[in-house]
Design a protein around this motif. Sequence first.
Motif, PDB file in Angstrom:
ATOM      1  N   ASP A   6       0.826  -1.205   0.000  1.00 13.97           N
ATOM      2  CA  ASP A   6       0.000   0.000   0.000  1.00 13.97           C
ATOM      3  C   ASP A   6       0.859   1.253   0.000  1.00 13.97           C
ATOM      4  O   ASP A   6       1.515   1.557   0.995  1.00 13.97           O
ATOM      5  CB  ASP A   6      -0.921  -0.042   1.233  1.00 13.97           C
ATOM      6  CG  ASP A   6      -1.904   1.116   1.236  1.00 13.97           C
ATOM      7  OD1 ASP A   6      -2.132   1.685   0.154  1.00 13.97           O
ATOM      8  OD2 ASP A   6      -2.426   1.444   2.317  1.00 13.97           O
ATOM      9  N   ARG A   7       0.869   1.935  -1.107  1.00 17.06           N
ATOM     10  CA  ARG A   7       1.560   3.219  -1.277  1.00 17.06           C
ATOM     11  C   ARG A   7       2.969   3.220  -0.677  1.00 17.06           C
ATOM     12  O   ARG A   7       3.318   4.040   0.163  1.00 17.06           O
ATOM     13  CB  ARG A   7       0.728   4.351  -0.664  1.00 17.06           C
ATOM     14  CG  ARG A   7      -0.464   4.724  -1.518  1.00 17.06           C
ATOM     15  CD  ARG A   7      -1.464   5.522  -0.746  1.00 17.06           C
ATOM     16  NE  ARG A   7      -2.088   4.722   0.293  1.00 17.06           N
ATOM     17  CZ  ARG A   7      -2.777   5.219   1.315  1.00 17.06           C
ATOM     18  NH1 ARG A   7      -2.911   6.504   1.467  1.00 17.06           N
ATOM     19  NH2 ARG A   7      -3.332   4.424   2.198  1.00 17.06           N
ATOM     20  N   ASN A   9       6.860   3.861  -0.577  1.00 15.92           N
ATOM     21  CA  ASN A   9       7.875   4.775  -1.109  1.00 15.92           C
ATOM     22  C   ASN A   9       9.216   4.449  -0.504  1.00 15.92           C
ATOM     23  O   ASN A   9       9.300   4.131   0.675  1.00 15.92           O
ATOM     24  CB  ASN A   9       7.537   6.226  -0.749  1.00 15.92           C
ATOM     25  CG  ASN A   9       6.478   6.785  -1.676  1.00 15.92           C
ATOM     26  OD1 ASN A   9       6.727   7.034  -2.833  1.00 15.92           O
ATOM     27  ND2 ASN A   9       5.271   6.931  -1.141  1.00 15.92           N
ATOM     28  N   ASP A  19       8.376   4.179  -6.065  1.00 13.84           N
ATOM     29  CA  ASP A  19       7.650   5.424  -6.139  1.00 13.84           C
ATOM     30  C   ASP A  19       6.150   5.165  -5.980  1.00 13.84           C
ATOM     31  O   ASP A  19       5.452   4.892  -6.949  1.00 13.84           O
ATOM     32  CB  ASP A  19       7.967   6.088  -7.490  1.00 13.84           C
ATOM     33  CG  ASP A  19       7.400   7.495  -7.587  1.00 13.84           C
ATOM     34  OD1 ASP A  19       6.810   7.958  -6.597  1.00 13.84           O
ATOM     35  OD2 ASP A  19       7.550   8.110  -8.653  1.00 13.84           O
ATOM     36  N   ASN A  20       5.682   5.209  -4.744  1.00 13.87           N
ATOM     37  CA  ASN A  20       4.250   5.123  -4.462  1.00 13.87           C
ATOM     38  C   ASN A  20       3.592   3.897  -5.111  1.00 13.87           C
ATOM     39  O   ASN A  20       2.631   4.004  -5.846  1.00 13.87           O
ATOM     40  CB  ASN A  20       3.570   6.402  -4.967  1.00 13.87           C
ATOM     41  CG  ASN A  20       2.355   6.740  -4.135  1.00 13.87           C
ATOM     42  OD1 ASN A  20       2.315   6.370  -2.951  1.00 13.87           O
ATOM     43  ND2 ASN A  20       1.382   7.375  -4.725  1.00 13.87           N
ATOM     44  N   VAL A  21       4.112   2.742  -4.798  1.00 16.15           N
ATOM     45  CA  VAL A  21       3.615   1.516  -5.415  1.00 16.15           C
ATOM     46  C   VAL A  21       2.538   0.876  -4.549  1.00 16.15           C
ATOM     47  O   VAL A  21       2.724   0.711  -3.338  1.00 16.15           O
ATOM     48  CB  VAL A  21       4.769   0.505  -5.635  1.00 16.15           C
ATOM     49  CG1 VAL A  21       4.223  -0.867  -5.986  1.00 16.15           C
ATOM     50  CG2 VAL A  21       5.683   1.003  -6.739  1.00 16.15           C
ATOM     51  N   SER A  22       1.417   0.532  -5.159  1.00 11.67           N
ATOM     52  CA  SER A  22       0.373  -0.230  -4.485  1.00 11.67           C
ATOM     53  C   SER A  22       0.081  -1.478  -5.308  1.00 11.67           C
ATOM     54  O   SER A  22      -0.034  -1.398  -6.525  1.00 11.67           O
ATOM     55  CB  SER A  22      -0.900   0.597  -4.340  1.00 11.67           C
ATOM     56  OG  SER A  22      -0.654   1.711  -3.516  1.00 11.67           O
ATOM     57  N   SER A  56       7.681   5.260   3.505  1.00  7.80           N
ATOM     58  CA  SER A  56       6.277   5.383   3.893  1.00  7.80           C
ATOM     59  C   SER A  56       5.486   4.283   3.202  1.00  7.80           C
ATOM     60  O   SER A  56       5.959   3.663   2.254  1.00  7.80           O
ATOM     61  CB  SER A  56       5.730   6.755   3.486  1.00  7.80           C
ATOM     62  OG  SER A  56       5.722   6.854   2.076  1.00  7.80           O
ATOM     63  N   GLY A  57       4.287   4.034   3.700  1.00  5.60           N
ATOM     64  CA  GLY A  57       3.446   2.992   3.130  1.00  5.60           C
ATOM     65  C   GLY A  57       3.328   1.793   4.049  1.00  5.60           C
ATOM     66  O   GLY A  57       3.977   1.727   5.091  1.00  5.60           O
ATOM     67  N   ARG A 214       8.056   2.557 -10.559  1.00  2.00           N
ATOM     68  CA  ARG A 214       6.591   2.536 -10.657  1.00  2.00           C
ATOM     69  C   ARG A 214       6.105   1.265 -11.344  1.00  2.00           C
ATOM     70  O   ARG A 214       6.847   0.617 -12.075  1.00  2.00           O
ATOM     71  CB  ARG A 214       6.110   3.746 -11.470  1.00  2.00           C
ATOM     72  CG  ARG A 214       6.139   5.050 -10.701  1.00  2.00           C
ATOM     73  CD  ARG A 214       5.438   6.131 -11.491  1.00  2.00           C
ATOM     74  NE  ARG A 214       6.097   6.345 -12.765  1.00  2.00           N
ATOM     75  CZ  ARG A 214       7.041   7.243 -12.962  1.00  2.00           C
ATOM     76  NH1 ARG A 214       7.416   8.014 -11.978  1.00  2.00           N
ATOM     77  NH2 ARG A 214       7.604   7.378 -14.133  1.00  2.00           N
TER      78      ARG A 214
END
Lengths: 364, 296
Positions: A6-7, A9, A19-22, A56-57, A214
């Motif tokens: 979940d999101r 980073n 980079d903000n991977v979900s 984060s995430g 990504r």
Amino acid sequence: MSIGVDRINKRFNNFIAVDNVSLELPEGQLTALLGPSGSGKTTLLRIIAGLEQADSGRIEFHGKDQTHEHVSDRGVGFVFQHYALFKHMTVFENVAYGLTVKPRRERPNKEAIRKKVMSLLELVQLDWTAHRYPAQLSGGQRQRIALARALAVEPKVLLLDEPFGALDAKVRAELRRWLRRLHDEIHVTSVFVTHDQEEALEVSDRVVVMNNGRVEQEGTPEEVYDHPANPFVYRFLGNVNLFHARVHEGTATIGDLRVPVPEHSDSKEQDALAYIRPHEIDVLANNESGDAIHAIIKSILVVGPTVRLELQTEHSKELIQAELPKHQFRGLGLLQGDEAWLRPMQSKVFLREEDATNPQESDL
Amino acid sequence: MTELHTSAQATPVQLDRAAQWQRATEEPQWVRRTLIGIALAFLAAFLILPLLVVLVGAFEQGLGVWYAAVTEPDARAAIRLTLLVVVIVVPINVIFGVTVAWAVAKFEFRGKPLLISLIDMPFAISPVVVGLIFVILFGSQGWLGNWLSAHDLRIIFAVPGIVIVIAFGTMPFIARELIPLMQQQGKQEEEASLTLGASGLKTFWYVTLPNIKWGLIYGIILCNARAMGEFGAVAIVSGRIRGETNTMPLHIEVLYNEYMFTAAFAVSSILTGLALVTIAIKSTVEWWEQRTGATE
């Protein structure tokens, strides 16, 4: 167990690795994280394992938050590219390690450990190596031992980092088929990282294509191969030819050839590139239909049962590559330097603006 | 049978060729002999001869005199003190060496190259300067002198001072030995251990330690040899109080200055003996390392 990403980073100094991977990786499936080097796939795998902390995430296993669990408490099996077997231990001791380091209360007795280890060694078909040292085994054997060692602790998820990367081509091909069969037997949720598209397409249930930290596309191997979401995925999944095209109200023209492109029905007079794989080009000796693309045969290479042609055409900067069966090529009676006519059997057209997002494409 | 016959015929031909063939890196006979001869001559002049002198000097007046010299109270105090220092210093440097090597090999941090070059400092600074540094720091006229004397602590001219300077002087040995080893091994085996559920401590004990075992032993041996023989810095901080703060090398010098050559050589022979034992252990370790390394 399913894996939830979940999101996530992660940066290393100025380099954005993830980079903000979900992602949602379903239970019991074998997922391939596919991408070129530096695409963040290994970092993401290590974050899932807990070997790396995300900036984060969240990471979840079966809906349960694992983000702050220590790697030794996550219950993951991790297989390293260079095996990472314990050099000073025998194969048996290596596989038994995860069981012998358990706290005394949870630790099975010696006999139970022995049985478990031997059954795992049988599973990887290496029970006869139990008393050898890792250095006495071949690369492929070591990687199977590494897998048995990871499975010994009955992991919730199995993570493999370029598991076949250090092996030679033949062993690689054998081992990946073997991994596929093994996975069909044990059904543990697995993720493996690879930069080899063939490997990803052959082995996995799902493919996640990554680039620059990504996710570019995810889906079954067939979906991803047949319907690439963007030029990057198209190029990364295999050899591809690029033809200059113009798109106007749902039709792309390459030379005299008109190809319907309903997805671009509201484009007007726009430059585009048509992506066509070498085996999706029909090579003809004459222009019967009247709209085929004119080309000159620059080289002919016979590779076993197939023939690879390099052709020059005014609609592409680079030489066009085409692949066809040998008998079909023989039937055409073409020689080097001859004129030939090309008709794409399948293609995907991307407008030029889309290319701007991908620096690799901008020079075309 | 025919096969055997042909191979027997083939052999002399091959041997002939081997004899004629000279490799590009192979030197003529006379060059080889000269080089080996020079090396052996140096060894004889600077190693074997002095060793013989020590042994001859020690035993020249008989075993009885030798025994009396090494069991005399001051000599025994010096031997005891030396061993005590070794017993304290070596574990300190093991902890320091493993910690530094671990930090350098497994973590990325700012100032790492600086740390690595600082580790070599004790080798670069003259032992006399090292001694002076600690006298200035801990001596009665030194920076911490007042505080120490107020708390009734003695460092200079006492055992703690000797321990400190020897620990300082031998600090690089173990770290130097372990850093390249651990850097080369990387951290994958540790990571594998952690994913298998082992705690950090168990990982260190079952995976890291066995992997660095030989390097560590080798470092300990070197550290030990140097700790026994350290002279310059110890001479300054110990105050050379006979029977109290004289280590073996200092005791030997005292005897020598008092023209007690036989006694000096007798104590020297013990120190030399310890050194020889150390070298023997070192060679055994190297031999073992090669043997186990070959099978791995």
